[in-house]
Design an enzyme around this catalytic site. Structure first.
Site, PDB file in Angstrom:
ATOM      1  N   HIS A  64       0.808  -1.215   0.000  1.00 46.17           N
ATOM      2  CA  HIS A  64       0.000   0.000   0.000  1.00 46.17           C
ATOM      3  C   HIS A  64       0.845   1.271   0.000  1.00 46.17           C
ATOM      4  O   HIS A  64       0.337   2.349   0.303  1.00 46.17           O
ATOM      5  CB  HIS A  64      -0.958  -0.015   1.192  1.00 46.17           C
ATOM      6  CG  HIS A  64      -1.957  -1.123   1.134  1.00 46.17           C
ATOM      7  ND1 HIS A  64      -2.502  -1.723   2.250  1.00 46.17           N
ATOM      8  CD2 HIS A  64      -2.501  -1.774   0.065  1.00 46.17           C
ATOM      9  CE1 HIS A  64      -3.339  -2.675   1.884  1.00 46.17           C
ATOM     10  NE2 HIS A  64      -3.352  -2.736   0.562  1.00 46.17           N
ATOM     11  N   CYS A  85       5.029  14.768  -6.978  1.00 45.07           N
ATOM     12  CA  CYS A  85       4.189  15.766  -7.640  1.00 45.07           C
ATOM     13  C   CYS A  85       3.387  15.083  -8.742  1.00 45.07           C
ATOM     14  O   CYS A  85       3.954  14.408  -9.598  1.00 45.07           O
ATOM     15  CB  CYS A  85       5.057  16.883  -8.228  1.00 45.07           C
ATOM     16  SG  CYS A  85       4.124  18.060  -9.239  1.00 45.07           S
ATOM     17  N   CYS A 145       6.431  23.505  -9.326  1.00 42.88           N
ATOM     18  CA  CYS A 145       5.786  23.647 -10.634  1.00 42.88           C
ATOM     19  C   CYS A 145       4.302  23.965 -10.507  1.00 42.88           C
ATOM     20  O   CYS A 145       3.621  24.190 -11.506  1.00 42.88           O
ATOM     21  CB  CYS A 145       5.976  22.381 -11.459  1.00 42.88           C
ATOM     22  SG  CYS A 145       4.921  20.994 -10.946  1.00 42.88           S
ATOM     23  N   SER A 170      -6.202  -8.636   9.656  1.00 42.17           N
ATOM     24  CA  SER A 170      -7.519  -9.267   9.631  1.00 42.17           C
ATOM     25  C   SER A 170      -7.769  -9.994   8.323  1.00 42.17           C
ATOM     26  O   SER A 170      -8.774 -10.686   8.169  1.00 42.17           O
ATOM     27  CB  SER A 170      -8.604  -8.197   9.822  1.00 42.17           C
ATOM     28  OG  SER A 170      -8.563  -7.257   8.759  1.00 42.17           O
TER      29      SER A 170
END
Length: 237
Positions: free
Chosen positions: A121, A129, A152, A191
């Site tokens: 994850h 960016c 930017c 879990s």
């Protein structure tokens, strides 16, 4: 030391191909709250449910609220590795643990010394960016308020997988390969309810599957189940 912990220690001592698959429960002993326990984030009150705030569509629609929640609840930068993180790093250094597959985004496995960490994850420590692709450390998001911006003008987004976003397919492939080849698979502090990550366990082909979790995980077919805090268990190995 219980008989179950002795069995786990014996498996670990006599294997040179161990893989660990872990979730939020690995880091709760470091003071990082999980999402689904009684005291977890899902049981606290917010203007929106956490799973809504941490979705891609919410991030796009309401970035100010997303970053307010993210800074307050998802950045636990003072947390230290616990006994579970340290033992896994030690086993990797010994050459017997081949991979740590984690659903966590806190970077504590690396802080403990683990190197082959597959972060399903992502990580709060990496940010980029969305416009130019420049990478930033966590400070770029942690400091200040509002929506963090690149030079930017683009938004600096955490390199974490939000709800509604897909997992990195290269990381998935490496995790599947590690689990398939493992002699001993240890599942801890999860879990197994978040997919597709939880579905990776089905690729295990061995006969030494250990589950270390305070709550039951039906359907895993584990040969060894230890219902104790994972840091407490691995600290005895």
């Amino acid at each position: 030391m219980t008989e179950e912990v002795k069995t786990l220690r014996d498996w670990i001592d006599h294997s040179d191909n161990i893989v660990f698959f872990g979730g939020a429960g690995v880091s709760t002993e470091s003071g990082i709250p999980d999402f689904r326990s009684v005291d977890g984030l899902y049981n606290q009150e917010y203007d929106y449910p956490p799973e809504t705030i941490l979705s891609h569509s919410f991030y796009e629609r309401n970035p100010e609220e997303f970053y307010r929640f993210y800074r307050n609840k998802m950045l636990c930068l003072d947390a230290k590795p616990n006994a579970a993180h340290r033992k896994l790093a030690e086993l990797e250094e010994r050459g017997t643990l081949k991979a740590v597959i984690t659903q966590n985004i806190d970077g504590l496995h690396q802080k403990a010394g683990s190197r082959n960490v597959l972060e399903l994850h992502g990580s709060v420590l990496r940010n980029y960016c969305v416009k130019c692709g420049k990478f930033y450390g966590v400070e770029a998001v942690q400091q200040g308020g509002g929506v963090p911006r690149c030079g930017c003008g683009g938004i600096i987004k955490p390199d974490v997988v939000l709800y509604e976003e897909g997992l990195d397919q290269d990381v998935i492939a490496r995790a599947v390969a590690a689990i398939r080849q493992a002699e001993v698979l240890i599942i801890g502090g999860t879990s197994l309810s978040v997919y597709p990550a939880a579905g990776l366990v089905q690729y295990y082909r061995g006969s030494k599957l250990a589950v270390i979790n305070k709550t039951a995980l039906p359907g895993t077919g584990a040969e060894l189940v230890i219902r104790e805090p994972i840091g407490q268990v691995l600290g005895q190995i």
